[in-house]
Structure formats: C-alpha cells, structure tokens
Design an enzyme around this catalytic site. Sequence first.
Site, short mmCIF file in Angstrom:
data_model
loop_
_atom_site.label_atom_id
_atom_site.label_comp_id
_atom_site.label_asym_id
_atom_site.label_seq_id
_atom_site.Cartn_x
_atom_site.Cartn_y
_atom_site.Cartn_z
N GLU A 79 66.54 17.50 -35.43
CA GLU A 79 66.99 18.16 -36.67
C GLU A 79 68.45 17.89 -36.96
N THR A 109 61.78 10.64 -39.36
CA THR A 109 62.44 9.71 -38.44
C THR A 109 61.60 8.46 -38.19
N GLY A 124 56.63 15.53 -34.46
CA GLY A 124 55.76 16.36 -33.64
C GLY A 124 54.37 16.46 -34.26
C1 LIG Z 1 61.03 36.16 -29.20
C2 LIG Z 1 60.56 34.75 -28.84
C3 LIG Z 1 61.28 34.26 -27.62
C4 LIG Z 1 61.04 32.79 -27.38
C5 LIG Z 1 61.64 32.37 -26.04
C6 LIG Z 1 61.79 30.88 -25.96
C7 LIG Z 1 62.84 30.38 -26.96
C8 LIG Z 1 62.84 28.94 -27.25
C9 LIG Z 1 62.96 28.11 -26.04
C10 LIG Z 1 63.39 26.90 -26.09
C11 LIG Z 1 63.79 26.34 -27.39
C12 LIG Z 1 63.31 24.96 -27.66
C13 LIG Z 1 61.83 24.76 -27.58
C14 LIG Z 1 61.43 23.31 -27.68
C15 LIG Z 1 61.96 22.66 -28.94
C16 LIG Z 1 61.64 21.17 -29.06
C17 LIG Z 1 62.02 20.69 -30.46
C18 LIG Z 1 61.02 21.14 -31.46
C19 LIG Z 1 61.53 21.14 -32.85
C20 LIG Z 1 61.91 19.76 -33.34
C21 LIG Z 1 62.00 19.72 -34.84
C22 LIG Z 1 62.78 18.51 -35.22
C23 LIG Z 1 62.37 17.97 -36.55
C24 LIG Z 1 63.24 16.82 -36.93
O1 LIG Z 1 64.04 16.33 -36.17
S1 LIG Z 1 63.03 16.31 -38.55
C25 LIG Z 1 64.21 15.02 -38.78
C26 LIG Z 1 65.62 15.56 -38.75
N1 LIG Z 1 66.53 14.56 -39.15
C27 LIG Z 1 67.77 14.84 -39.55
O2 LIG Z 1 68.24 15.96 -39.49
C28 LIG Z 1 68.56 13.68 -40.10
C29 LIG Z 1 70.05 13.95 -40.03
N2 LIG Z 1 70.76 13.18 -41.04
C30 LIG Z 1 71.08 13.74 -42.27
O3 LIG Z 1 70.80 14.88 -42.57
C31 LIG Z 1 71.87 12.87 -43.20
O4 LIG Z 1 71.57 11.51 -42.99
C32 LIG Z 1 73.40 13.08 -43.06
C33 LIG Z 1 73.73 14.48 -43.51
C34 LIG Z 1 73.85 12.83 -41.65
C35 LIG Z 1 74.12 12.07 -43.95
O5 LIG Z 1 73.51 12.11 -45.20
P1 LIG Z 1 74.10 11.17 -46.35
O6 LIG Z 1 74.47 9.85 -45.76
O7 LIG Z 1 73.16 11.17 -47.48
O8 LIG Z 1 75.37 12.00 -46.79
P2 LIG Z 1 76.89 11.71 -46.54
O9 LIG Z 1 77.26 11.95 -45.11
O10 LIG Z 1 77.24 10.38 -47.15
O11 LIG Z 1 77.51 12.89 -47.42
C36 LIG Z 1 77.39 12.83 -48.85
C37 LIG Z 1 77.50 14.25 -49.39
O12 LIG Z 1 76.26 14.90 -49.20
C38 LIG Z 1 76.47 16.15 -48.57
N3 LIG Z 1 75.26 16.46 -47.80
C39 LIG Z 1 74.72 15.75 -46.80
N4 LIG Z 1 73.59 16.35 -46.36
C40 LIG Z 1 73.46 17.47 -47.10
C41 LIG Z 1 72.50 18.53 -47.11
N5 LIG Z 1 71.46 18.57 -46.25
N6 LIG Z 1 72.66 19.53 -48.00
C42 LIG Z 1 73.73 19.51 -48.84
N7 LIG Z 1 74.69 18.55 -48.90
C43 LIG Z 1 74.54 17.54 -48.02
C44 LIG Z 1 77.67 15.92 -47.71
O13 LIG Z 1 78.25 17.16 -47.36
C45 LIG Z 1 78.52 15.11 -48.65
O14 LIG Z 1 79.10 15.95 -49.59
P3 LIG Z 1 80.56 15.61 -50.16
O15 LIG Z 1 80.82 16.70 -51.15
O16 LIG Z 1 81.49 15.65 -48.98
O17 LIG Z 1 80.46 14.23 -50.75
C1 LIG Z 2 61.89 16.72 -29.25
C2 LIG Z 2 62.11 16.00 -30.56
C3 LIG Z 2 61.31 16.33 -31.66
C4 LIG Z 2 61.49 15.65 -32.86
N1 LIG Z 2 60.66 15.97 -33.92
C5 LIG Z 2 60.80 15.27 -35.08
C6 LIG Z 2 59.93 15.54 -36.18
O1 LIG Z 2 59.05 16.38 -36.09
N2 LIG Z 2 60.08 14.82 -37.32
C7 LIG Z 2 61.06 13.86 -37.45
O2 LIG Z 2 61.16 13.25 -38.52
N3 LIG Z 2 61.92 13.59 -36.42
C8 LIG Z 2 61.80 14.26 -35.25
N4 LIG Z 2 62.65 13.99 -34.21
C9 LIG Z 2 63.65 12.91 -34.34
C10 LIG Z 2 65.07 13.47 -34.51
O3 LIG Z 2 65.22 14.04 -35.77
C11 LIG Z 2 66.05 12.30 -34.30
O4 LIG Z 2 65.95 11.88 -32.98
C12 LIG Z 2 67.48 12.75 -34.61
O5 LIG Z 2 67.62 12.94 -36.00
C13 LIG Z 2 68.53 11.76 -34.10
O6 LIG Z 2 68.34 10.49 -34.70
P1 LIG Z 2 68.20 9.19 -33.77
O7 LIG Z 2 67.18 9.50 -32.75
O8 LIG Z 2 68.02 8.04 -34.66
O9 LIG Z 2 69.58 9.08 -33.01
P2 LIG Z 2 70.83 8.21 -33.50
O10 LIG Z 2 71.28 8.66 -34.83
O11 LIG Z 2 70.55 6.78 -33.28
O12 LIG Z 2 71.94 8.74 -32.44
C14 LIG Z 2 72.30 7.99 -31.32
C15 LIG Z 2 73.78 8.22 -31.11
O13 LIG Z 2 74.49 7.64 -32.22
C16 LIG Z 2 75.46 8.58 -32.69
N5 LIG Z 2 75.69 8.46 -34.13
C17 LIG Z 2 74.77 8.20 -35.07
N6 LIG Z 2 75.32 8.22 -36.28
C18 LIG Z 2 76.65 8.52 -36.10
C19 LIG Z 2 77.76 8.72 -36.98
N7 LIG Z 2 77.63 8.62 -38.32
N8 LIG Z 2 78.95 9.05 -36.44
C20 LIG Z 2 79.06 9.19 -35.09
N9 LIG Z 2 78.06 9.01 -34.22
C21 LIG Z 2 76.87 8.68 -34.72
C22 LIG Z 2 74.83 9.93 -32.40
O14 LIG Z 2 75.84 10.93 -32.34
C23 LIG Z 2 74.16 9.70 -31.06
O15 LIG Z 2 75.11 9.93 -30.04
C24 LIG Z 2 62.50 14.65 -32.98
C25 LIG Z 2 63.30 14.34 -31.88
C26 LIG Z 2 63.12 15.01 -30.68
C27 LIG Z 2 63.99 14.67 -29.51
#
Ligand SMILES: CCCCCCCC/C=C\CCCCCCCCCCCCCC(=O)SCCNC(=O)CCNC(=O)[C@H](O)C(C)(C)COP(=O)(O)OP(=O)(O)OC[C@H]1O[C@@H](n2cnc3c(N)ncnc32)[C@H](O)[C@@H]1OP(=O)(O)O
Ligand SMILES: Cc1cc2nc3c(=O)[nH]c(=O)nc-3n(C[C@H](O)[C@H](O)[C@H](O)COP(=O)(O)OP(=O)(O)OC[C@H]3O[C@@H](n4cnc5c(N)ncnc54)[C@H](O)[C@@H]3O)c2cc1C
Length: 572
Positions: free
Chosen positions: A335, A53, A92
């Site tokens: 995520e 991100t 993170g």
């Molecule tokens: C016993 C123990 C007890 C424990 C008790 C306590 C429990 C726990 C307590 C509390 C819980 C919480 C604790 C605290 C947690 C705090 C958080 C910590 C963890 C944080 C980790 C976070 C890490 C991150 O955030 S990393 C960054 C993540 N970012 C994303 O996920 C980005 C999201 N965006 C995307 O994935 C893509 O941009 C997209 C999918 C939105 C769009 O991608 P694209 O534009 O390339 O695709 P299209 O939309 O155009 O689609 C084209 C085509 O591709 C297919 N597609 C898309 N993605 C995928 C994929 N991943 N795999 C396969 N195919 C994919 C899509 O379906 C389309 O297909 P078509 O056939 O339709 O064309």
């Molecule tokens: C606690 C925490 C830990 C994290 N850890 C990591 C990490 O370790 N590594 C990492 O890489 N990232 C991490 N992230 C980042 C996280 O993955 C992003 O915040 C998340 O993917 C959302 O993207 P954004 O923040 O750009 O929000 P945006 O995408 O800007 O979203 C803002 C608003 O726009 C809307 N929106 C965006 N696109 C569309 C669409 N196509 N259609 C409709 N609505 C849309 C969303 O629904 C949302 O309401 C973390 C975030 C948090 C909060």
Amino acid sequence: MAAALQTLGGGIGITLHWIAFTPTIEQQATEEQKKKWLKLAQDVAIVGAYAQTEMGHGTFVRGLETTATYDPSTQEFVINSPTLTSTKWWPGGLGKTANHATVMAQLYTRGKCYGPHNFMVQIRSLENHQPCPGVTLGDIGPKMESNGNDNGFARFDHVRIPRENMLMKFARVEADGTYVQPPSSKLAYSNMVYLRGTFVMSAAQALASATTIAVRYSCVRRQSEMKPGEPEPQILEYQTQQYKLFPQLAAAYAFWFASWFMTQQHGSITGSMEKGDMSGLAELHALSAGLKSYTTAVTARGIDVCRMACGGHGYSHASGLPALFGGAAALCTAEGENTVMMLQTARYLVKCFAQSQAGKRLTGTVAYLSAVQPSPVAGNRNMSDLGTLVAAFQHRAARMVRHAAMQMQGEMQKGKAREDAWNSCSVLLIKAAEAHVHSFVVRNFAETVQTVEVDESVRAVLTSLCQLYSLYGITEHAGDFLKDGYLTGRDIDAASSHLSAMLARVRPDAVALVDAFDLHDKILRSVLGRYDGRVYEHLYEWAKKSPLNKSEVHESYYKYLQPFLKSNRAKL
Ligand SMILES: CCCCCCCC/C=C\CCCCCCCCCCCCCC(=O)SCCNC(=O)CCNC(=O)[C@H](O)C(C)(C)COP(=O)(O)OP(=O)(O)OC[C@H]1O[C@@H](n2cnc3c(N)ncnc32)[C@H](O)[C@@H]1OP(=O)(O)O
Ligand SMILES: Cc1cc2nc3c(=O)[nH]c(=O)nc-3n(C[C@H](O)[C@H](O)[C@H](O)COP(=O)(O)OP(=O)(O)OC[C@H]3O[C@@H](n4cnc5c(N)ncnc54)[C@H](O)[C@@H]3O)c2cc1C
C-alpha cells in the site's frame, strides 16, 4: 459465511476482497455500477482482487504497463499485458481465489494515453472457476509470511470488456471514445489513501497484540536472581524489560488514537470531496502516507523488540510473534512502500513551508510550522509537562523541515534542477517528515488523553503513558532537540530521569493496559500471551502437536541418518 471466508487460510485469500476490492467499487464506481457489483461483492457472490502492482512496477503507478484501449466500434476496452514486466504481480487473492479483479491500466482512447484508471475484469468462470479466455493466472510462490494468502499473478491477452466496466465515478469515456476529465487525476488513487489510513489501525492492533503477548509472558516468566538467595523475579521487574516493552505499549495506544483521528479526517474530507470541495485532498494524502509509513515502521521494529524480550520462546511460532512480525513487515511495503510514502509527506511539507515563507497562515496538521519561532529560548523546562513535551516535538519538526527546505533551496541556487536538488536532500527530507509525523502523534496522544471521556484514574494512567511515549522519543532522538539549543543537556537528563520514573509508574498497570485491548486468545493465537497465563502446560501440548512428533523415529533417520552413521562407523 462472509465472516468465515474472511478468516479462511490454506491457500485462499479473501482479505483483499474486503479491504481493497470492495472499497474500490464503493469509492470509484458510479451509482449504476454500484447497483451491478457492490451487493455482489458485499454478499461474496463474487470474490475480487485489487490488481494494480505489476512485476516491473509497484511504487510508480504512472509507469504501469497494462493497457486498456478503447474500441469505439464495439464500445469495449481491450485489456492487454504487453510485456513480461506488465504481468500483474502481488495482488492478494489473484492467484487462486478471486473470480473478478479491479485492474489498474493505462487508458488509451483515440490514440491518446490518459494515465492509470481502474477497470472491472472477470478473471475466472463463475461456473467452474477456470480462468476466463485470454487470462493467465497463478500464485507467485512462498513469501516471508501470510502464506495462507494466494498473492498471485495475472496476464491479459487482449481481453475485451464492455465500456461500462471502466469505473467511471470520476473520469469516464463516452461511447464515441471521448475522455471526460475527473476533478483531479489523483481521485483514481483515492482507495489507496483510504487503505493507508486503515493501516494505521492495523499497526496499532499488531503492536497491541505483540505487547499483550510480551507483557503477559513477562509476568509469567521468572528468571535469574535480582538479589542473591531471593526467588527468581518476574522478568517484568527488570527495568531493562520495562524499557523494552512499555514504550511499545505506549506506542500502541498512541497509534490507536492516531487511527481515530485518521478515520475522522478521512470521513470529513471525503465528505467535502463528494460535494466538489477538493481542498482537503492534499492534506489527507500527506497525513495518510506519513502516518502509514511511520506507524508501520515503528510497529514492525516494536514487534521484534517484543519477540526478543520473550527469549527463546519468543522465537517459536507458539508465541505468535514471528507471524505478527511478518504481517507487520508486509505493511511497511504494501500500500505504498514506506520510504516513498514518507517522501510524499515531505513533498507536502516543503510546499507548505514555502507558502508559510510567502506569508500564508498554515492550518491543519501543519499549522505549527507557521507558529514555531526559529530562535529557541533555552531554559529549565518542566519535562514532565505534556505541553512542554508537545512543543519540543513541534519545534524539532519545524526546525528539520526548515533545514531540509533551505538546503534544497540552496542546492537550486547553486544551479541544480529541482529534481536533482530534491534527490540530494531526500535523506534530510525523510527525517524531517518523520519528525513531523512523530510530532503529530505526540500532540494527538496528548490531546486525546486530556479530552477522552474516561474515569479520572484512567486518565492519570493514560497521561503517564503519553509522558512515557514522549520522553522515550526525546531521549531516543536527543540530538535533534539539542541541535539548536532548544533543549539543553540538563533537559535531556531530566527527560531520562522522568522516563525511569514513568517506567516504574506504569508497571502496576501494565497487565491492565494490555487486557484493555481486549484481544481474545483466538485472535492472539499465542501460547505465551494466553489470558489464563498457563504457558508451560500449553507450550508442551503445542510442541507435541508438531508434525515431526507424529512418529517416534522420523523417516529421515532411515533415509539419511542411519546409512550416514553406518558408513562413518564402518570407517572406525
Ligand atoms: C481487534 C482485531 C485485532 C487484530 C490483531 C492482529 C492485527 C493485525 C496483525 C498484523 C497486521 C498485518 C497482517 C498481514 C497484512 C499483510 C498485508 C495485507 C494487506 C496488503 C494490501 C496491499 C494492497 C496494495 O499494496 S495495492 C497497491 C498499492 N500501491 C501503491 O500504494 C502505489 C504507491 N504509489 C503511489 O501512490 C504513487 O505512484 C505516488 C504517490 C508514489 C506518486 O504518484 P505520482 O507520480 O502520480 O505523483 P507525484 O509524486 O508526481 O505527485 C504529483 C502530485 O500528486 C499528489 N498525489 C500523489 N498521490 C496522491 C493521492 N493518492 N492523493 C492525492 N494527491 C496525490 C502529490 O502530492 C503531488 O501533489 P503536488 O501538489 O505536490 O504536485
Ligand atoms: C504482502 C503484500 C501484499 C500486497 N498486496 C497487493 C495487492 O493486493 N494489490 C496490489 O496491487 N499490490 C499489492 N502488493 C504490492 C505492493 O503494493 C508493492 O510491493 C509496493 O507498492 C511497493 O512497490 P514495489 O514492490 O514495486 O517496490 P519498489 O517501488 O520497486 O521499491 C523498491 C525500493 O525502491 C525504492 N524506491 C522506489 N521509488 C522510489 C522513489 N521515488 N524515491 C526513493 N526510493 C524509491 C523503495 O523505497 C524501495 O526501497 C502487495 C505487496 C505485499 C508485500
């Protein structure tokens, strides 16, 4: 040591090293690269962040701005942050903890961009932990919760890394700069699919934690008079308290079972993918995206219901509930932001619906879309029968998917471009995808309670819990079931009365059901949820340890209150 580091708080965060950085090496590195980095990561000889991100982009991965430009003359990639918004932001552990990061960057070679790929970059010295040359690092500042974790920022000023630091299991760049295509461009996203799947269990655990705290406290807390002159009852005797907590308790079990399915599916489909069969990837992506979105959203809302059910003490950090809510709220955004993830599931459903319309027999979690009859046959349904309840949820989902898809087709027939038609139907699409995931969770819950190897007395309790979860869903979304007459008003009334009966039936087993999560007090970190129930003594001890109680008269009195009082008294 590694386990201890996992729980360390206080400004360093190693969670993402375990749940994102290390799995990315496992899933995206070649065997050669695993030999170089995997054991170092598993032994915490290096600490990593998953840096994808950026300040300007999180959801839209294809819009990331960080670049990795191949230089064939030195066989290196040049990692660069060309703009302020390309600054890596949120990962993170990136701020102060990690000395390595997998960096997602747009790959350029021979003047052409091949989209986002993962690169291993050392960001801090292994000698003195100072940032490496060309790398600027820092923490992004206080957040809603999890402030023990250093979610950080990183900027790269033309940082050179060896060609071999591109994680090349799927795509690769040869020494001369030739790009070799992966079997699917989405394999670079595979670790996100994995992590979303694990969020389903995180949600289940979080909701299990919250319901454990709230149910146990609701047996300790006595309040008000149910009958004049009688002793104050346990607040869990109030039906409203049961209506607040038991659906959340049922959801915790439902999500726990859904995470079992998710884990099994992930293993089986990625196993096939290892042998070159990509056919399951689309279903895996749709299921993980939808389940992550649905379970984390319900969990965050459910934890707040549990917090409110504990009154004032629920609002205290002594309860552990605010921290749980903050963590679960993060799961809704991280995520893959929930709306965007549910739209991904909707995209898959629309595609499957079109295939079904063209005569294809659907399989897997969408098989029901082919089987469900559009014209409902109303009638007195047995609303306590699990099969009836599952069928109702599948009919609802199929109807809503069909309605959203037909609306979209209608918009396009009016001349709208597909993307505009999609956007103008996206609220309907989201609701249809939510209904689809809800029907999957209900079906999976029902199948699990009917097949899991347990004592029949336990099966009876789990069956009641499954009925409660399903009946609660029907009564909360009654309009969806009434809309085409599939359920009648009498059915909904029957569902409501069965739900009341289920609340009473679950009550005697409520404490046993939360104890079964086996969450140690050290994990729960809640005075209200203590296993020994000694809430009040420990609440008092907890409060006495508050930093404000270190002195009898706080320094703020002398600084602010005393002069303020003095000047007000002088005016009298
Ligand atoms: C016993 C123990 C007890 C424990 C008790 C306590 C429990 C726990 C307590 C509390 C819980 C919480 C604790 C605290 C947690 C705090 C958080 C910590 C963890 C944080 C980790 C976070 C890490 C991150 O955030 S990393 C960054 C993540 N970012 C994303 O996920 C980005 C999201 N965006 C995307 O994935 C893509 O941009 C997209 C999918 C939105 C769009 O991608 P694209 O534009 O390339 O695709 P299209 O939309 O155009 O689609 C084209 C085509 O591709 C297919 N597609 C898309 N993605 C995928 C994929 N991943 N795999 C396969 N195919 C994919 C899509 O379906 C389309 O297909 P078509 O056939 O339709 O064309
Ligand atoms: C606690 C925490 C830990 C994290 N850890 C990591 C990490 O370790 N590594 C990492 O890489 N990232 C991490 N992230 C980042 C996280 O993955 C992003 O915040 C998340 O993917 C959302 O993207 P954004 O923040 O750009 O929000 P945006 O995408 O800007 O979203 C803002 C608003 O726009 C809307 N929106 C965006 N696109 C569309 C669409 N196509 N259609 C409709 N609505 C849309 C969303 O629904 C949302 O309401 C973390 C975030 C948090 C909060």
